[in-house]
Design an enzyme around this catalytic site. Sequence first.
Site, PDB file in Angstrom:
ATOM      1  N   CYS A  19       0.837  -1.204   0.000  1.00 20.00           N
ATOM      2  CA  CYS A  19       0.000   0.000   0.000  1.00 20.00           C
ATOM      3  C   CYS A  19       0.876   1.259   0.000  1.00 20.00           C
ATOM      4  O   CYS A  19       1.824   1.360   0.784  1.00 20.00           O
ATOM      5  CB  CYS A  19      -0.905  -0.009   1.229  1.00 20.00           C
ATOM      6  SG  CYS A  19      -1.990   1.429   1.290  1.00 20.00           S
ATOM      7  N   CYS A  68       0.627  -0.032  10.346  1.00 21.22           N
ATOM      8  CA  CYS A  68       0.117  -1.012   9.379  1.00 21.22           C
ATOM      9  C   CYS A  68       1.197  -1.829   8.676  1.00 21.22           C
ATOM     10  O   CYS A  68       2.072  -1.287   8.003  1.00 21.22           O
ATOM     11  CB  CYS A  68      -0.744  -0.307   8.336  1.00 21.22           C
ATOM     12  SG  CYS A  68      -1.555  -1.496   7.232  1.00 21.22           S
ATOM     13  N   CYS A 121     -16.624  -9.023   5.859  1.00 22.33           N
ATOM     14  CA  CYS A 121     -15.916  -7.754   5.640  1.00 22.33           C
ATOM     15  C   CYS A 121     -14.679  -8.023   4.787  1.00 22.33           C
ATOM     16  O   CYS A 121     -13.918  -8.952   5.070  1.00 22.33           O
ATOM     17  CB  CYS A 121     -15.467  -7.170   6.967  1.00 22.33           C
ATOM     18  SG  CYS A 121     -16.774  -7.076   8.192  1.00 22.33           S
ATOM     19  N   CYS A 155     -19.477  -5.704   4.074  1.00 17.60           N
ATOM     20  CA  CYS A 155     -18.753  -4.465   4.397  1.00 17.60           C
ATOM     21  C   CYS A 155     -17.434  -4.505   3.634  1.00 17.60           C
ATOM     22  O   CYS A 155     -16.836  -5.571   3.506  1.00 17.60           O
ATOM     23  CB  CYS A 155     -18.504  -4.403   5.907  1.00 17.60           C
ATOM     24  SG  CYS A 155     -17.594  -2.921   6.418  1.00 17.60           S
ATOM     25  N   CYS A 167     -19.027   2.357   9.084  1.00 18.53           N
ATOM     26  CA  CYS A 167     -18.298   1.594  10.089  1.00 18.53           C
ATOM     27  C   CYS A 167     -17.015   2.376  10.327  1.00 18.53           C
ATOM     28  O   CYS A 167     -16.171   2.459   9.426  1.00 18.53           O
ATOM     29  CB  CYS A 167     -17.996   0.186   9.579  1.00 18.53           C
ATOM     30  SG  CYS A 167     -16.879  -0.729  10.673  1.00 18.53           S
ATOM     31  N   ARG A 177     -17.633  -2.782  18.027  1.00 13.39           N
ATOM     32  CA  ARG A 177     -16.956  -4.058  17.681  1.00 13.39           C
ATOM     33  C   ARG A 177     -15.607  -4.155  18.379  1.00 13.39           C
ATOM     34  O   ARG A 177     -14.740  -3.297  18.200  1.00 13.39           O
ATOM     35  CB  ARG A 177     -16.775  -4.162  16.151  1.00 13.39           C
ATOM     36  CG  ARG A 177     -16.163  -5.493  15.712  1.00 13.39           C
ATOM     37  CD  ARG A 177     -16.254  -5.707  14.198  1.00 13.39           C
ATOM     38  NE  ARG A 177     -17.625  -5.605  13.758  1.00 13.39           N
ATOM     39  CZ  ARG A 177     -18.110  -4.627  12.964  1.00 13.39           C
ATOM     40  NH1 ARG A 177     -17.315  -3.711  12.494  1.00 13.39           N
ATOM     41  NH2 ARG A 177     -19.387  -4.602  12.640  1.00 13.39           N
TER      42      ARG A 177
HETATM   43  N1  SAM Z   1      -6.522   0.652   3.219  1.00  7.49           N
HETATM   44  C1  SAM Z   1      -7.770   0.827   3.811  1.00  7.49           C
HETATM   45  C2  SAM Z   1      -7.811   1.961   4.795  1.00  7.49           C
HETATM   46  O1  SAM Z   1      -6.801   2.270   5.431  1.00  7.49           O
HETATM   47  O2  SAM Z   1      -8.881   2.551   4.968  1.00  7.49           O
HETATM   48  C3  SAM Z   1      -8.352  -0.419   4.435  1.00  7.49           C
HETATM   49  C4  SAM Z   1      -7.510  -1.384   5.214  1.00  7.49           C
HETATM   50  S1  SAM Z   1      -6.819  -0.809   6.741  1.00  7.49           S
HETATM   51  C5  SAM Z   1      -5.767  -2.169   7.167  1.00  7.49           C
HETATM   52  C6  SAM Z   1      -8.177  -0.867   7.918  1.00  7.49           C
HETATM   53  C7  SAM Z   1      -7.902  -0.474   9.353  1.00  7.49           C
HETATM   54  O3  SAM Z   1      -7.247  -1.527  10.046  1.00  7.49           O
HETATM   55  C8  SAM Z   1      -7.018   0.720   9.622  1.00  7.49           C
HETATM   56  O4  SAM Z   1      -7.674   1.931   9.456  1.00  7.49           O
HETATM   57  C9  SAM Z   1      -6.627   0.517  11.078  1.00  7.49           C
HETATM   58  O5  SAM Z   1      -7.554   1.174  11.935  1.00  7.49           O
HETATM   59  C10 SAM Z   1      -6.720  -1.002  11.245  1.00  7.49           C
HETATM   60  N2  SAM Z   1      -5.371  -1.587  11.471  1.00  7.49           N
HETATM   61  C11 SAM Z   1      -4.412  -1.761  10.546  1.00  7.49           C
HETATM   62  N3  SAM Z   1      -3.301  -2.298  11.105  1.00  7.49           N
HETATM   63  C12 SAM Z   1      -3.565  -2.459  12.429  1.00  7.49           C
HETATM   64  C13 SAM Z   1      -2.800  -2.947  13.527  1.00  7.49           C
HETATM   65  N4  SAM Z   1      -1.541  -3.352  13.396  1.00  7.49           N
HETATM   66  N5  SAM Z   1      -3.388  -2.996  14.741  1.00  7.49           N
HETATM   67  C14 SAM Z   1      -4.673  -2.568  14.889  1.00  7.49           C
HETATM   68  N6  SAM Z   1      -5.435  -2.092  13.881  1.00  7.49           N
HETATM   69  C15 SAM Z   1      -4.887  -2.021  12.667  1.00  7.49           C
HETATM   70 FE1  SF4 Z   2      -2.694   1.225   3.446  1.00  5.60          FE
HETATM   71 FE2  SF4 Z   2      -2.574   0.040   5.799  1.00  5.60          FE
HETATM   72 FE3  SF4 Z   2      -2.859   2.682   5.679  1.00  5.60          FE
HETATM   73 FE4  SF4 Z   2      -4.914   1.044   4.914  1.00  5.60          FE
HETATM   74  S1  SF4 Z   2      -4.052   1.266   6.967  1.00  5.60           S
HETATM   75  S2  SF4 Z   2      -4.145   2.866   3.869  1.00  5.60           S
HETATM   76  S3  SF4 Z   2      -3.738  -0.666   4.046  1.00  5.60           S
HETATM   77  S4  SF4 Z   2      -1.071   1.497   4.972  1.00  5.60           S
END
Ligand code: SAM
Ligand code: SF4
Length: 339
Positions: free
Chosen positions: A71, A78, A116, A148, A208, A280
């Site tokens: 990404c 992330c 989801c 979702c 959500c 959730r």
């Molecule tokens: N790329 C999209 C976005 O950021 O909207 C969707 C996927 S992103 C992985 C969805 C959510 O997962 C993030 O906004 C974050 O709140 C949660 N998330 C990602 N990595 C995480 C982690 N290591 N621990 C807890 N929550 C996490």
């Molecule tokens: Fe990309 Fe992860 Fe950020 Fe979602 S949370 S925009 S997957 S880097």
Amino acid sequence: MLDQPAGRPAAARDDAQHGASRHDWTVADIVAIHDQPLLDLLAEASRVHRAHHDPSDVQRASLLSIKTGGCPEDCAYCPQSAHHREVKLDRVELMDPDAVLALASRARAAGADRFCMGAAWRQVRDGEQFDAVLRMVEGVRALGMEACVTLGMLNDAQAGRLKAAGLTAYNHNLDTGPDFYGRIVSTRSYDDRLATLRAVRAAGLEICCGGIIGMGEGVQDRAAMLQVLASFDPHPESVPINALVPVAGTPLAARGKVDAFDLVRMVATARIVMPASRVRLSAGRSNLSREAQVLCMVAGANSIFYGDTLLTTANSGESEDDALFAALAARQPEHVPAG
Ligand code: SAM
Ligand code: SF4
Ligand code: DTB
């Protein structure tokens, strides 16, 4: 802010019945709720929860990463960000809709009521890949489950196409409060996120939206995030509360485990300020004892991610969750052998 009523005076603390329509909580109100003695907080949250929900209705949402890694965004927590080169994660291109629907069908058979799907995209782009996601949404709905997706930023037309495909809700998190946000995400602004949420709501989709605790933020930041969420009118239909899953190779890898009582306080506070939303209990659940998870449910959590994996990290196992649900159910009378 999203549809925030202008110039309303800060109302006094409301009772459970009226709380669903309150959008004027202040950060100070929310900190006061959050910081009260734990047993008082739990009692208040539980009372609000029971006034708005059947406490035995705990939703099981299944989660699948339909496009993994690579990404372009830089979100410190992330593992899927291409900026974090030390993370050990294989990139996987967008899955085939048939393969996704086979997994959705399996999740339904295992007891999930919502499916989801998450893609590691900065934003939705029109084209073949978005068309494939629309087919996935249609297929999940045809299985009789809520659908979702979380695909990053999107515009009004794209939100409208998701709605037409039958999508139930769009997940897009605020992650934290506005002041702390810049320490965590450098590639898109808080306002970008609010604009996406506005498009989601304008299309008639459920929102959500929640965030993460345990990234180094303070109670003030947690409360500030809940204040923004509670200012939405109506409140987000679901509010995921994640505990950070620290992943090796990300800038937050060295953060310690979130204390279970911090999660309980956050869930309880979310429940009180957004009484009718589904709260959730999301990432980080695998670090919680079953007793701590039940405490979160007493505090108002009424949805979990169900299944062995989240997007890229481990979740509580399905069999452990089945045992948890069995423990929550009414006990069968014990069979006493005659004589
Ligand atoms: N790329 C999209 C976005 O950021 O909207 C969707 C996927 S992103 C992985 C969805 C959510 O997962 C993030 O906004 C974050 O709140 C949660 N998330 C990602 N990595 C995480 C982690 N290591 N621990 C807890 N929550 C996490
Ligand atoms: Fe990309 Fe992860 Fe950020 Fe979602 S949370 S925009 S997957 S880097
Ligand atoms: C949300 O708030 N949490 C989920 C879902 N929405 C998409 C994601 C959690 C991801 C945890 C880290 C991972 O497994 O990659």
